[in-house]
Design an enzyme around this catalytic site. Structure first.
Site, PDB file in Angstrom:
ATOM      1  N   GLY A  48      13.823  37.048 -30.883  1.00 51.67           N
ATOM      2  CA  GLY A  48      11.902  37.153 -30.444  1.00 51.67           C
ATOM      3  C   GLY A  48      11.297  36.346 -30.657  1.00 51.67           C
ATOM      4  O   GLY A  48      11.850  35.363 -31.757  1.00 51.67           O
ATOM      5  N   GLN A  53       4.761  31.753 -34.616  1.00 54.89           N
ATOM      6  CA  GLN A  53       6.341  30.964 -35.564  1.00 54.89           C
ATOM      7  C   GLN A  53       5.892  29.531 -35.023  1.00 54.89           C
ATOM      8  O   GLN A  53       6.765  28.513 -34.680  1.00 54.89           O
ATOM      9  CB  GLN A  53       7.227  31.528 -35.552  1.00 54.89           C
ATOM     10  CG  GLN A  53       7.608  33.215 -36.096  1.00 54.89           C
ATOM     11  CD  GLN A  53       8.410  33.691 -35.654  1.00 54.89           C
ATOM     12  OE1 GLN A  53       8.240  34.099 -34.583  1.00 54.89           O
ATOM     13  NE2 GLN A  53       9.436  33.456 -35.844  1.00 54.89           N
ATOM     14  N   CYS A  90      14.996  36.371 -38.958  1.00 54.95           N
ATOM     15  CA  CYS A  90      14.050  35.490 -38.398  1.00 54.95           C
ATOM     16  C   CYS A  90      14.376  34.043 -38.278  1.00 54.95           C
ATOM     17  O   CYS A  90      14.739  33.718 -39.363  1.00 54.95           O
ATOM     18  CB  CYS A  90      12.731  35.622 -39.548  1.00 54.95           C
ATOM     19  SG  CYS A  90      11.041  35.416 -38.907  1.00 54.95           S
ATOM     20  N   LEU A  91      13.608  33.171 -36.606  1.00 60.86           N
ATOM     21  CA  LEU A  91      14.064  32.277 -36.977  1.00 60.86           C
ATOM     22  C   LEU A  91      13.102  31.292 -37.996  1.00 60.86           C
ATOM     23  O   LEU A  91      13.189  29.879 -38.087  1.00 60.86           O
ATOM     24  CB  LEU A  91      13.294  32.080 -35.281  1.00 60.86           C
ATOM     25  CG  LEU A  91      13.850  32.555 -34.496  1.00 60.86           C
ATOM     26  CD1 LEU A  91      13.910  32.146 -32.835  1.00 60.86           C
ATOM     27  CD2 LEU A  91      15.392  32.218 -34.547  1.00 60.86           C
ATOM     28  N   HIS A 132       9.931  44.212 -35.968  1.00 58.67           N
ATOM     29  CA  HIS A 132       9.499  42.596 -36.560  1.00 58.67           C
ATOM     30  C   HIS A 132       8.221  41.699 -36.201  1.00 58.67           C
ATOM     31  O   HIS A 132       7.687  41.514 -36.738  1.00 58.67           O
ATOM     32  CB  HIS A 132      10.609  41.799 -35.694  1.00 58.67           C
ATOM     33  CG  HIS A 132      10.660  40.805 -37.188  1.00 58.67           C
ATOM     34  ND1 HIS A 132      12.143  41.094 -38.417  1.00 58.67           N
ATOM     35  CD2 HIS A 132      10.206  39.483 -36.724  1.00 58.67           C
ATOM     36  CE1 HIS A 132      11.930  39.316 -38.481  1.00 58.67           C
ATOM     37  NE2 HIS A 132      11.190  38.285 -37.134  1.00 58.67           N
ATOM     38  N   GLU A 133       7.649  41.668 -34.803  1.00 58.28           N
ATOM     39  CA  GLU A 133       7.568  40.664 -34.239  1.00 58.28           C
ATOM     40  C   GLU A 133       5.908  40.901 -34.412  1.00 58.28           C
ATOM     41  O   GLU A 133       4.796  39.852 -34.501  1.00 58.28           O
ATOM     42  CB  GLU A 133       7.777  40.362 -32.470  1.00 58.28           C
ATOM     43  CG  GLU A 133       8.702  39.969 -32.017  1.00 58.28           C
ATOM     44  CD  GLU A 133       9.391  38.970 -33.371  1.00 58.28           C
ATOM     45  OE1 GLU A 133       8.425  37.527 -34.011  1.00 58.28           O
ATOM     46  OE2 GLU A 133      10.906  38.705 -33.666  1.00 58.28           O
ATOM     47  N   HIS A 136       4.449  39.938 -37.445  1.00 60.57           N
ATOM     48  CA  HIS A 136       4.008  38.432 -37.750  1.00 60.57           C
ATOM     49  C   HIS A 136       3.010  38.442 -37.583  1.00 60.57           C
ATOM     50  O   HIS A 136       2.461  37.174 -37.904  1.00 60.57           O
ATOM     51  CB  HIS A 136       5.149  38.045 -36.329  1.00 60.57           C
ATOM     52  CG  HIS A 136       6.292  37.252 -36.440  1.00 60.57           C
ATOM     53  ND1 HIS A 136       6.716  36.452 -38.261  1.00 60.57           N
ATOM     54  CD2 HIS A 136       7.515  37.822 -36.887  1.00 60.57           C
ATOM     55  CE1 HIS A 136       7.841  36.273 -38.809  1.00 60.57           C
ATOM     56  NE2 HIS A 136       8.582  36.322 -37.703  1.00 60.57           N
TER      57      HIS A 136
HETATM   58 NI    NI Z   1      10.303  36.806 -37.501  1.00 61.87          NI
END
Ligand code: NI
Length: 155
Positions: A48, A53, A90-91, A132-133, A136
């Site tokens: 995701g 991001q 998380c990236l 999660h997304e 963000h």
């Molecule tokens: Ni994330």
């Protein structure tokens, strides 16, 4: 299409904390952004990614799980049920994992790249990824909700 550098918490937490704005119109720029976000997510082996991001404060999310690839524009969670506990990463926080509690089933309403509204219901990993997304987009990171961070031996 291309891979964009991912904003890391360690480098620019302030930016990741910003609230993203709604998309009012699907423009060629939005389509290119979606394509680039998919490339970036896949390149990073993530499931995701939110536009913030990759440095764009727009309410856009891409998610890819076993169920398929999903593009969510202006996503709003309209239903949540159950509870799942598990590891989450998380990236923007590479190499870190935390134990979180999330709903086990989630329904989200969003717009697709054609401007059509649709609803998506996900369970398990997909439900977790949606939560999660969408977080963000409001500047929320999973570490805000973590029960505890996980050590390397627990991953
Ligand atoms: Ni994330």
């Amino acid at each position: 299409m291309g891979v964009i550098q991912i904003v890391k918490e360690a480098d620019n937490e302030e930016f990741l904390r910003k609230k993203s704005r709604e998309v009012s119109e699907i423009t060629p720029r939005i389509i290119t952004l979606l394509d680039d976000m998919i490339d970036t997510m896949r390149n990073a082996n993530g499931c995701g990614l939110a536009a913030v991001q990759v440095g764009v404060l727009r309410r856009i999310v891409v998610i890819e799980t076993e169920e398929g690839l999903f593009e969510l524009i202006n996503p709003v969670i309209i239903k949540k049920s159950g509870c799942q506990e598990g590891a989450e990463g998380c990236l923007s926080l590479p190499g870190k994992w935390g134990l979180t509690k999330r709903p086990s089933k989630v329904t989200v309403r969003a717009m697709d790249r054609n401007g059509d509204t649709f609803e998506l219901t996900g369970e398990g990993l997909l439900a977790k990824a949606i939560c999660h997304e969408v977080d963000h987009l409001d500047g929320i990171l999973y570490t805000d909700k973590v029960i505890r961070m996980l050590g390397e031996d627990e991953i």
